[in-house]
Design a protein around this motif. Structure first.
Motif, mmCIF file in Angstrom:
data_model
loop_
_atom_site.group_PDB
_atom_site.id
_atom_site.type_symbol
_atom_site.label_atom_id
_atom_site.label_comp_id
_atom_site.label_asym_id
_atom_site.label_seq_id
_atom_site.Cartn_x
_atom_site.Cartn_y
_atom_site.Cartn_z
ATOM 1 N N ASN A 56 38.174 28.752 25.944
ATOM 2 C CA ASN A 56 37.660 29.452 24.544
ATOM 3 C C ASN A 56 38.154 28.471 23.460
ATOM 4 O O ASN A 56 38.248 28.977 22.177
ATOM 5 C CB ASN A 56 38.057 30.750 24.552
ATOM 6 C CG ASN A 56 37.065 31.538 23.270
ATOM 7 O OD1 ASN A 56 35.919 30.911 23.087
ATOM 8 N ND2 ASN A 56 37.715 32.478 22.764
ATOM 9 N N SER A 57 38.443 27.182 23.649
ATOM 10 C CA SER A 57 38.753 26.199 22.468
ATOM 11 C C SER A 57 37.605 26.288 21.508
ATOM 12 O O SER A 57 37.911 25.931 20.258
ATOM 13 C CB SER A 57 39.232 25.095 22.962
ATOM 14 O OG SER A 57 37.934 24.184 23.689
ATOM 15 N N ASP B 261 31.283 23.175 20.708
ATOM 16 C CA ASP B 261 30.306 24.366 20.636
ATOM 17 C C ASP B 261 29.543 24.786 21.855
ATOM 18 O O ASP B 261 28.637 25.549 21.771
ATOM 19 C CB ASP B 261 28.959 24.093 19.272
ATOM 20 C CG ASP B 261 28.325 22.978 19.914
ATOM 21 O OD1 ASP B 261 28.585 22.385 21.245
ATOM 22 O OD2 ASP B 261 27.279 22.703 19.496
ATOM 23 N N SER B 262 30.422 24.759 22.739
ATOM 24 C CA SER B 262 29.953 25.292 24.005
ATOM 25 C C SER B 262 31.227 25.564 24.865
ATOM 26 O O SER B 262 32.260 25.082 24.631
ATOM 27 C CB SER B 262 28.993 24.191 24.899
ATOM 28 O OG SER B 262 29.605 23.016 25.168
ATOM 29 N N VAL B 263 31.073 26.201 26.118
ATOM 30 C CA VAL B 263 31.811 26.735 26.920
ATOM 31 C C VAL B 263 32.251 25.886 28.058
ATOM 32 O O VAL B 263 33.408 25.486 28.738
ATOM 33 C CB VAL B 263 31.957 28.225 27.444
ATOM 34 C CG1 VAL B 263 32.962 28.816 28.222
ATOM 35 C CG2 VAL B 263 31.285 29.138 26.156
ATOM 36 N N CYS B 264 31.106 25.277 28.579
ATOM 37 C CA CYS B 264 31.249 24.331 29.920
ATOM 38 C C CYS B 264 30.328 23.380 29.798
ATOM 39 O O CYS B 264 29.615 23.213 28.960
ATOM 40 C CB CYS B 264 31.008 25.431 31.029
ATOM 41 S SG CYS B 264 29.453 26.056 31.377
ATOM 42 N N ASP B 265 30.541 22.214 30.729
ATOM 43 C CA ASP B 265 29.581 21.202 30.748
ATOM 44 C C ASP B 265 28.335 21.446 31.514
ATOM 45 O O ASP B 265 28.041 22.391 31.731
ATOM 46 C CB ASP B 265 30.286 19.913 31.220
ATOM 47 C CG ASP B 265 30.832 20.145 32.622
ATOM 48 O OD1 ASP B 265 30.291 20.715 33.437
ATOM 49 O OD2 ASP B 265 31.580 19.129 32.998
ATOM 50 N N ALA B 266 27.474 20.546 31.696
ATOM 51 C CA ALA B 266 26.441 20.495 32.525
ATOM 52 C C ALA B 266 26.393 20.751 33.910
ATOM 53 O O ALA B 266 25.447 21.380 34.330
ATOM 54 C CB ALA B 266 25.381 19.022 32.435
ATOM 55 N N TRP B 267 27.537 20.681 34.514
ATOM 56 C CA TRP B 267 27.751 21.026 35.858
ATOM 57 C C TRP B 267 28.590 22.416 35.896
ATOM 58 O O TRP B 267 28.898 22.707 37.067
ATOM 59 C CB TRP B 267 28.786 20.071 36.298
ATOM 60 C CG TRP B 267 28.367 18.771 36.257
ATOM 61 C CD1 TRP B 267 28.702 17.650 35.537
ATOM 62 C CD2 TRP B 267 27.299 18.073 37.362
ATOM 63 N NE1 TRP B 267 27.892 16.585 35.913
ATOM 64 C CE2 TRP B 267 26.883 16.702 36.768
ATOM 65 C CE3 TRP B 267 26.484 18.850 38.216
ATOM 66 C CZ2 TRP B 267 26.092 15.934 37.423
ATOM 67 C CZ3 TRP B 267 25.687 17.821 38.703
ATOM 68 C CH2 TRP B 267 25.329 16.419 38.416
ATOM 69 N N GLY B 268 28.642 23.186 34.882
ATOM 70 C CA GLY B 268 29.284 24.564 34.735
ATOM 71 C C GLY B 268 30.895 24.343 34.447
ATOM 72 O O GLY B 268 31.443 25.460 34.790
#
Length: 553
Positions: free
Chosen positions: A322-323, A502-509
């Motif tokens: 949650n950074s 502005d997101s929690v994970c990358d394109a791979w989850g």
């Protein structure tokens, strides 16, 4: 025949058993959540040689138990009533009274109906297994609203097909989304109601599309073809419809270990921020610790962010992953409103699957820069119960009751829209100060409807009237303006993206903050589009599993 090499991520500890629970205390991969998505991920990893442990907070159930529960329930229109409620793994209940598990902090109530048992919520789903449209992944670029996804449709397409094969998806070629291979099965036979709608709407250029569903049109994977039972929700009585219980069974058959009634309450990290273990409670609140090399959080879009927030530490004071401060934010579902009317023809809703067909014309277009896109579902649910309740409430009894019941049940139909809602950080989930039976904080939500949704509703209302007119409809009854139901399509609370701010994970989850913690959930979807989210969540999760395997190789 050339054999596919089996991958061993790590196995030296996989047989280390806890003497207290006689359950594994470590594995190569720990998956939290045994729903359709978590079980599909576990199955794929296990098939390639990984030792995999699933921790499920709820109890085991069988189809026979649920069918009996539905048969004996006095509330046939309550899709939650056949499912067991456990005090140690509570889920939301709204009938006959609300249990307030999810604390509502307004301004609009958000009341999802999900189930915390082995197999998860798809035990009671409609089995609609749509792909999103390519333009749904480029909403910001094309229409100036929402967010873009960190991948293209072409990158996701092979995993859509992989999910369709596993789930047994049947569909028509003209369903709107590009595909490289045909559906595993042809569509389920049209209901009479669907035929009548198709015949009357076609001259006006309105195509009625047979829904893409994880429902057998022929014997598939050892399960029978749909025989037309009209209670797909809350339970298909013959397992012609795929669900998470079947996915969990397949995972266990592939060697996955599954521990039910294991309520994960904390994810533990080491000094570097890498995830080291998870801690779970038994129903008696005995605590256990499980270690692994890789962790996959596969609970839904409510329970996954809740666990990340509960796992706050001195190093990660706002919760894990949650950074960006976006865990639990951008909560989205599909708001719905409806129209009930009496068709000119006898259509006899109730013969065949409950949700057989839909109208797709407003899923995409330049209008999306101004108002919500939507899909219109044509309900085939039996009208007998609703008509009976209405007539009795009006004081109609005796022979007249039977006469009016037959007349109205033959003609009454309903339409429902599935509206797109945009990500909004103010729509969020967080921890309340209220506790559940194990002393864990219950989730709280803040939710609101935007002008974007309201304008989409007005467009769909005009569309309803056009359809009803073509059906010779009379006695039109609209849902009240501004009153929406939701569809249990929980998205956005774990949004993926390229930008860690502005997101929690990358394109791979993979979470931006923890290299060995992956998210497999509909919650990772950055936007909601206009279709049920399960198939997309499954495809994204299978893509995540492929990445885990690739890195192991």
């Amino acid at each position: 025949m050339r054999r596919t090499p089996r991958v061993r991520l790590r196995s030296s500890h996989s047989q280390n058993m806890s003497s207290e629970t006689n359950a594994p205390s470590s594995a190569d991969v720990v998956v939290i959540g045994s729903g359709i998505i978590g079980s599909l991920v576990a199955h794929k990893l296990a098939r390639q040689g990984a030792s995999v442990l699933i921790l499920e907070s709820g109890p085991r159930v069988t189809r026979e138990q649920i069918v009996a529960g539905f048969r004996n329930s006095p509330r046939k229109n309550d899709f939650m009533s056949p499912y067991p409620f456990s005090s140690w793994s509570p889920h939301p209940v709204y009938k006959p009274t609300k249990n307030d598990y999810i604390v509502q902090n307004g301004p609009y109530p958000y009341e999802p109906e999900y189930i915390r048992i082995v197999g998860g919520t798809t035990w009671h789903w409609a089995a609609q297994a749509w792909r999103i449209l390519p333009n749904d992944l480029r909403l910001k670029t094309l229409y100036g609203v929402g967010r873009d996804w960190p991948m293209s449709y072409e990158e996701l397409e092979p995993f859509y097909y992989e999910a369709e094969v596993k789930m047994g998806v049947s569909g028509a070629p003209d369903n709107g989304s590009p595909r490289s291979k045909p559906f595993p099965m042809q569509p389920v036979t049209e209901s009479y109601l669907e035929q009548r709608f198709r015949e009357r709407l076609a001259p006006a250029g309105i195509a009625v599309v047979t829904n893409t569903t994880a429902r057998n049109s022929r014997t598939y994977d050892g399960r029978p073809a749909c025989c037309g039972n009209n209670n797909c929700m809350p339970i298909c009585p013959i397992d012609a419809q795929y669900h998470g219980g079947l996915a969990a069974d397949a995972a266990e058959a592939a060697g996955v270990k599954l521990i039910p009634n294991a309520v994960v309450y904390r994810i533990e990290h080491d000094a570097s921020g890498k995830i080291a273990a998870v801690h779970y409670y038994t129903p008696e609140k005995a605590s256990h610790r499980v270690t692994a090399k890789t962790f996959v959080l596969a609970a839904n879009g409510i329970e996954s962010p809740r666990l990340l927030l509960m796992s706050a530490s001195d190093k990660f004071r706002n919760g894990l992953a949650n950074s960006s401060g976006t865990v639990g934010q951008n909560l989205m579902d599909h708001p719905s409103n409806g129209l009930t009317f009496d068709a000119e023809d006898e259509v006899w809703a109730g013969r065949g699957p409950m949700s057989p067909s839909s109208i797709q014309l407003m899923r995409d277009g330049a209008f999306r820069s101004e108002h919500a896109a939507f899909r219109v579902d044509i309900s085939n649910s039996s009208q007998v119960l609703a008509v009976t309740q209405d007539l009795i409430a009006k004081g109609v009894y005796g022979p007249e009751l039977g006469k009016q019941l037959r007349e109205r049940a033959a003609h009454q139909v309903s339409l429902k829209n599935v509206l797109e809602i945009l990500p909004d950080r103010r729509n969020r989930l967080y921890l309340s100060d209220k506790k559940d039976a194990l002393g864990l904080p219950r989730p709280a939500v803040e939710y609101r409807m935007s002008d974007y949704v309201e304008k989409g509703m007005q467009a769909s209302k005009a569309f309803y009237i056009k359809v009803a007119g073509l059906m010779g409809g009379t006695n039109l009854r609209h849902s009240p303006d501004g009153v929406y139901s939701n569809n249990q399509h929980i998205t956005g609370t774990l949004s993926m993206g390229h930008d860690a701010s502005d997101s929690v994970c990358d394109a791979w989850g993979r979470t931006h903050d923890h290299e060995n913690l992956f998210l497999a959930s509909t919650g990772v979807m950055p936007t909601a589009a206009t279709v049920n989210s399960t198939l997309t969540g499954a495809a994204l999760a299978l893509r995540t599993a492929e990445q885990i395997l690739k890195e192991a190789r």
